[in-house]
Scaffold this motif. Structure first.
Motif, short mmCIF file in Angstrom:
data_model
loop_
_atom_site.label_atom_id
_atom_site.label_comp_id
_atom_site.label_asym_id
_atom_site.label_seq_id
_atom_site.Cartn_x
_atom_site.Cartn_y
_atom_site.Cartn_z
N VAL A 82 0.84 -1.20 0.00
CA VAL A 82 0.00 0.00 0.00
C VAL A 82 0.87 1.25 0.00
N LEU A 83 1.95 1.24 0.80
CA LEU A 83 2.86 2.38 0.84
C LEU A 83 3.51 2.60 -0.52
N PHE A 84 3.97 1.54 -1.16
CA PHE A 84 4.59 1.67 -2.48
C PHE A 84 3.58 2.17 -3.51
N LEU A 85 2.31 1.77 -3.37
CA LEU A 85 1.28 2.25 -4.29
C LEU A 85 1.08 3.75 -4.13
N ILE A 86 1.06 4.23 -2.90
CA ILE A 86 0.89 5.67 -2.66
C ILE A 86 2.06 6.45 -3.25
N ILE A 87 3.28 5.96 -3.03
CA ILE A 87 4.46 6.63 -3.57
C ILE A 87 4.41 6.64 -5.10
N SER A 88 4.08 5.51 -5.70
CA SER A 88 4.03 5.42 -7.16
C SER A 88 2.95 6.32 -7.74
N PHE A 89 1.81 6.39 -7.07
CA PHE A 89 0.72 7.23 -7.57
C PHE A 89 1.12 8.70 -7.51
N LEU A 90 1.76 9.13 -6.44
CA LEU A 90 2.20 10.53 -6.34
C LEU A 90 3.23 10.84 -7.42
N TRP A 91 4.13 9.92 -7.69
CA TRP A 91 5.12 10.09 -8.74
C TRP A 91 4.44 10.14 -10.11
N TRP A 92 3.41 9.33 -10.29
CA TRP A 92 2.64 9.32 -11.54
C TRP A 92 1.97 10.67 -11.76
N VAL A 93 1.39 11.24 -10.73
CA VAL A 93 0.74 12.55 -10.85
C VAL A 93 1.77 13.62 -11.21
N LEU A 94 2.93 13.56 -10.56
CA LEU A 94 3.99 14.55 -10.83
C LEU A 94 4.46 14.46 -12.28
N LEU A 95 4.61 13.23 -12.79
CA LEU A 95 5.03 13.07 -14.18
C LEU A 95 3.95 13.54 -15.15
N LEU A 96 2.70 13.33 -14.81
CA LEU A 96 1.60 13.81 -15.65
C LEU A 96 1.62 15.33 -15.74
N VAL A 97 1.83 15.99 -14.61
CA VAL A 97 1.89 17.45 -14.60
C VAL A 97 3.09 17.95 -15.39
N SER A 98 4.23 17.23 -15.29
CA SER A 98 5.46 17.69 -15.94
C SER A 98 5.36 17.67 -17.46
N ILE A 99 4.40 16.93 -18.01
CA ILE A 99 4.20 16.96 -19.47
C ILE A 99 3.74 18.35 -19.91
N PHE A 100 2.98 19.02 -19.05
CA PHE A 100 2.42 20.33 -19.39
C PHE A 100 3.23 21.48 -18.80
N ILE A 101 3.73 21.29 -17.60
CA ILE A 101 4.56 22.32 -16.94
C ILE A 101 5.73 21.60 -16.28
N SER A 102 6.95 21.91 -16.70
CA SER A 102 8.12 21.20 -16.17
C SER A 102 8.49 21.76 -14.80
N PRO A 103 8.39 20.96 -13.73
CA PRO A 103 8.84 21.42 -12.41
C PRO A 103 10.36 21.60 -12.40
N PRO A 104 10.88 22.37 -11.47
CA PRO A 104 12.34 22.54 -11.39
C PRO A 104 13.04 21.20 -11.21
N MET A 105 14.13 21.02 -11.94
CA MET A 105 14.96 19.82 -11.88
C MET A 105 14.26 18.57 -12.41
N MET A 106 13.09 18.72 -13.01
CA MET A 106 12.33 17.56 -13.49
C MET A 106 12.32 17.45 -15.01
N HIS A 107 12.95 18.39 -15.71
CA HIS A 107 12.92 18.34 -17.17
C HIS A 107 13.83 17.24 -17.70
N SER A 108 13.30 16.45 -18.61
CA SER A 108 14.11 15.46 -19.31
C SER A 108 14.15 15.84 -20.79
N ARG A 109 15.26 15.57 -21.46
CA ARG A 109 15.43 16.00 -22.83
C ARG A 109 14.61 15.18 -23.81
N GLY A 110 14.09 14.06 -23.34
CA GLY A 110 13.21 13.25 -24.18
C GLY A 110 11.77 13.70 -24.04
N SER A 111 10.88 12.87 -24.53
CA SER A 111 9.46 13.24 -24.56
C SER A 111 8.82 13.23 -23.17
#
Length: 543
Positions: A82-111
Motif C-alpha cells: 500500500v505504501l509503495f502504491l501511494i508513492i508510485s501514484f504521487l510520482w505518476w501525478v507529478l510526471l503527468l503534470v510535468s508533461i504540461f509544466i516542467s517542475p524545477p529539476m524535473m525536465h528530461s530531454r526526451g518526450s
C-alpha cells in the motif's frame, strides 16, 4: 453408603486425584501424573481454535477458513505494498503534470512519455497485487518474474546508450529502476503469501489445501489475463526502446548545441562557404521547417538551389523535439524556441546577414526571429505561411487532447515497429522522414506548440509584427499554394494580409497547382528558387 463428596456410582475422582473412602475402609492413594498444559505466549503459529481431543478441523468446516493475514510477516508486506502504491501514484501525478509544466529539476530531454508509461505500469502492478493479495498463484509469480526480466533489459539499454541516457535523464532512469524493483518485489510478496496460507492450512487442518473456491478461480483467471496484457505491453516497450537505441546511432549532419542554461541541445547545420573568393561575407539563408522535420523534404530544394549556384550558403536547424534536437521544458512558445535558436547560432559562431525562409507554421517562428534581429535580416521568404489569426487551428483543445493521447501510447510503438518489420522503414524514416510523426519527441513538441499557440505564441508574433513594421528595408516575398487559396477563402485573405508585413514587398506568387507543401511540385520549386535568388542578390548588393 455414598460418600458425601463422591459420586453416586463411586467412579469419579476428587480434585486432589484421591479416591473417597467408602465403608470405613482406608482408600488407596492414587498418584496419576497430571497433564501439564503449555501456557507460553501465543505467536503467529499458535492455533486460533483448540483441537478437540487432539484432532484437526475438517477442511470444509466453516471454522477452518484460512487467511494468510494471521501472520505478521504477511500483514507487513501488505502494508508495504500500500505504501509503495501511494508513492508510485504521487510520482505518476507529478510526471503527468510535468508533461504540461516542467517542475524545477524535473525536465528530461526526451518526450517524458516513457517514464510516465513505466510509472503507469508500476501502479497497475501494485493495484493488481493488492486486489488479489490473499489469492496467491503461480501465474502471477511467473508473470512478475518475466516483467522484472524485461524491465531489467530496458534499464540496461537506457543506461548503456548515451543518447537515451541523456534523453531520459534521472527521471526516466529512476522510473524504470522503480518499475523493475516493484516487479521483483511482487514476486517475493506472492511467494510469502502462498507460504503463509499453507502454514495456516497445516495448523488448522493438518494438510495443505489443493482445492480452490469458484471465487478464487475467478480471481486467478482475472489476474492472469491482466498480467498477460501487461507482459505484452512491456515487450512492446522493450522493442520500441531497442528501435530508439538503433536510431540514436544515426549521425547528425550538423552539431548539437546546449541552450537555455544547458537544459537541452538543439541541432544546427550549415552548408557552403562563409565568404566569397574576395573575402566578403556571404549572406546566409536560414531555413525554418513547417509542420515536419526540415531534413525530410524542405531542405532538399535549398540544396538544389545551392548546387545550381543560386545561393552560396544556407543553414537550418531542428526545432526542439524535431529530428536531432532535444525536447525543451514546458511550456515552450515560438518566442522561447527562437531564443534557443539565437543562442545556438551564437555558440556556433554564425552571424548574418540572414535571409529567412520558412513554410507553414515555421513562418511564425521566422517572423519572431526577424523582429529580434532587424539589423541582420535582409529578406523574408514565407512559403504558404500560417497567419497569426489562424493559430487557433493548431491550438484547439481537441487537437491537444489527441496529441496527448497519442503521446501517452507512443512507448508501445506498434506503428513504428510495424513500419520497421513490414514496411522497410529505416533510421532516416524514423528520425526525420515519413515516420517521424510517430516519435514521442515529435508528439511532445507538437503538444507544446498546441498548448500555447493561441496565447503566448500569438502575443509574441503580434508584437513581432509591430516591431517588423519599423524596418522598411526588409525585402518580403510571399509564395502561396493555389490549392489552399482556392479551397479556403479565409486562408486567401490571410495570405494577402501577410504581404503587408513590411513596406518592401518584392512579390506575391500563387502557384496554381501546388499543395500546402509548395516545394513538392516542380512549378513550386522553380518559383521558390527564383524568388530566393532575387532576395539573395539584393542582400549581396547591400554589402
Amino acid at each position: 453408603m455414598v460418600s458425601l463428596w463422591g459420586s453416586k456410582n463411586g467412579e469419579e475422582e476428587n480434585r486432589s486425584g484421591t479416591s473417597t473412602p467408602q465403608d470405613g475402609q482406608a482408600s488407596e492413594h492414587r498418584s496419576p501424573s497430571p497433564r501439564r498444559e503449555n501456557h507460553s505466549e501465543p505467536n503467529e503459529r499458535s492455533r486460533l481454535l483448540p483441537s478437540p481431543h487432539g484432532r484437526y478441523l475438517e477442511p470444509d468446516d466453516p471454522a477452518a477458513s484460512v487467511s494468510p493475514y494471521n501472520l505478521w510477516s504477511v500483514r507487513a508486506l501488505r502494508y508495504f505494498s500500500v505504501l509503495f502504491l501511494i508513492i508510485s501514484f504521487l510520482w505518476w501525478v507529478l510526471l503527468l503534470v510535468s508533461i504540461f509544466i516542467s517542475p524545477p529539476m524535473m525536465h528530461s530531454r526526451g518526450s517524458g512519455f516513457f517514464d510516465f508509461s513505466y510509472t503507469t505500469l508500476t501502479v497497475g502492478n501494485l493495484l493488481l497485487a493488492i486486489l488479489f493479495f490473499s489469492v496467491p498463484n503461480k501465474a502471477m509469480q511467473i508473470s512478475c518474474m518475466i516483467m522484472a526480466g524485461l524491465l531489467l533489459v530496458d534499464m540496461i539499454i537506457i543506461l548503456a546508450v548515451p543518447r537515451l541516457r541523456s534523453e531520459e535523464g534521472w527521471v526516466g532512469i529512476a522510473s524504470v529502476i522503480w518499475a523493475t524493483f516493484i516487479a521483483a518485489y511482487l514476486v517475493l510478496t506472492d511467494r510469502v503469501v502462498a507460504w503463509g496460507k499453507h502454514e495456516e492450512e497445516e495448523r488448522l487442518t493438518g494438510r495443505q489445501e489443493t482445492r480452490r473456491t469458484l471465487r478464487e478461480w475467478c480471481a486467478v483467471l482475472t489476474s492472469s489475463v491482466i498480467q498477460i496484457v501487461l507482459i505484452i505491453l512491456v515487450v512492446l516497450f522493450t522493442a520500441t526502446l531497442a528501435l530508439r537505441a538503433r536510431d540514436a546511432s544515426l549521425h547528425a549532419p550538423g552539431e548539437r548545441y546546449l541552450v537555455d542554461g544547458d537544459k537541452y541541445k538543439v541541432h544546427v547545420a550549415c552548408v557552403g562557404n562563409v565568404t566569397d573568393p574576395d573575402g566578403n561575407r556571404n549572406p546566409t539563408v536560414l531555413l525554418e521547417a513547417g509542420e515536419d522535420p526540415i531534413e525530410g523534404t524542405f531542405e532538399s530544394w535549398a540544396w538544389d538551389a545551392y548546387e545550381n549556384g543560386t545561393i552560396d550558403r544556407y543553414c537550418y536547424w531542428d526545432r526542439p523535439g524535431f529530428a536531432w534536437s532535444d525536447n525543451g521544458p514546458s511550456p515552450l512558445s515560438a518566442g522561447m524556441a527562437e531564443v534557443a535558436l539565437s543562442e545556438a547560432l551564437a555558440r556556433a559562431g554564425e552571424r548574418g546577414p540572414w535571409i529567412l525562409v520558412s513554410a507553414g507554421v515555421g513562418s511564425i517562428y521566422s517572423r519572431i526571429f526577424s523582429s529580434t534581429h532587424l539589423a541582420d535580416v535582409t529578406g523574408l521568404l514565407l512559403i504558404d505561411g500560417l497567419h497569426e489569426d489562424l493559430l487557433y487551428r493548431i491550438g484547439s483543445p481537441s487537437r491537444g487532447f489527441l496529441l496527448w493521447a497519442r503521446g501517452i501510447i507512443s512507448p508501445i510503438g506498434w506503428d513504428r515497429l510495424a513500419g520497421a518489420l513490414f514496411q522497410g522503414r529505416d533510421r532516416e524514416d524514423r528520425v526525420y522522414g515519413r515516420s517521424a510523426y510517430q516519435a514521442g519527441k515529435y508528439l511532445k513538441a507538437k503538444l507544446q506548440e498546441n498548448l500555447v499557440a493561441n496565447s503566448l505564441t500569438k502575443n509574441e508574433v503580434s508584437s513581432a509584427r509591430n516591431i517588423q513594421k519599423q524596418s522598411s528595408n526588409t525585402s518580403l516575398v510571399i509564395v502561396s499554394s493555389g490549392i489552399e487559396v482556392r479551397r479556403d477563402n479565409e486562408w486567401e485573405r490571410k495570405q494577402r494580409d501577410l504581404t503587408t508585413l513590411t513596406d518592401n514587398l518584392v512579390a506575391w506568387d500563387v502557384v496554381n497547382k501546388a499543395p500546402h507543401h509548395v516545394w513538392e511540385t516542380l512549378e513550386g520549386r522553380q518559383a521558390m528558387e527564383k524568388r530566393l535568388g532575387e532576395l539573395y542578390d539584393a542582400s549581396r548588393s547591400k554589402r
